[in-house]
Write a protein that holds these residues in place. Structure first.
Motif: not given
Length: 90
Positions: A30-31, A52, A33-34, A37, A88
């Motif tokens: 998940r991180r 973040l 992917r963040e 983006a 995104t």
């Protein structure tokens, strides 16, 4: 013989909730992917770290993981991938 052999086999692995999601996202966390983006948004490592609330070196590690897992060599490739996969908007 067959029954004895089957009894010696290890049990089938248990599938967790995260495994299908991870497989559908190119194996990225998940991180990651963040971070992808934010890379696609044109942010620097420092800006990503601030957004973040993590260290800049941690961002460098995430970017390195992205490059390795996706088989890329540049941040531009990460950005293009993020747009192509719908992570995104362009």
């Amino acid at each position: 013989f067959v029954q004895q052999t089957q009894a010696m086999l290890p049990p089938a692995p248990v599938v967790t909730e995260r495994q299908p999601a991870k497989a559908s996202n190119a194996g990225l966390t998940r991180r990651e992917r963040e971070v992808a983006a934010l890379v696609a948004a044109g942010k620097s490592n420092r800006a990503i770290a601030e957004a973040l609330i993590i260290g800049e070196r941690t961002v460098e590690g995430h970017v390195g993981n992205l490059l390795g897992k996706l088989g890329f060599t540049t941040r531009t490739q990460i950005a293009a991938w993020a747009v192509q996969t719908g992570l995104t908007k362009p």
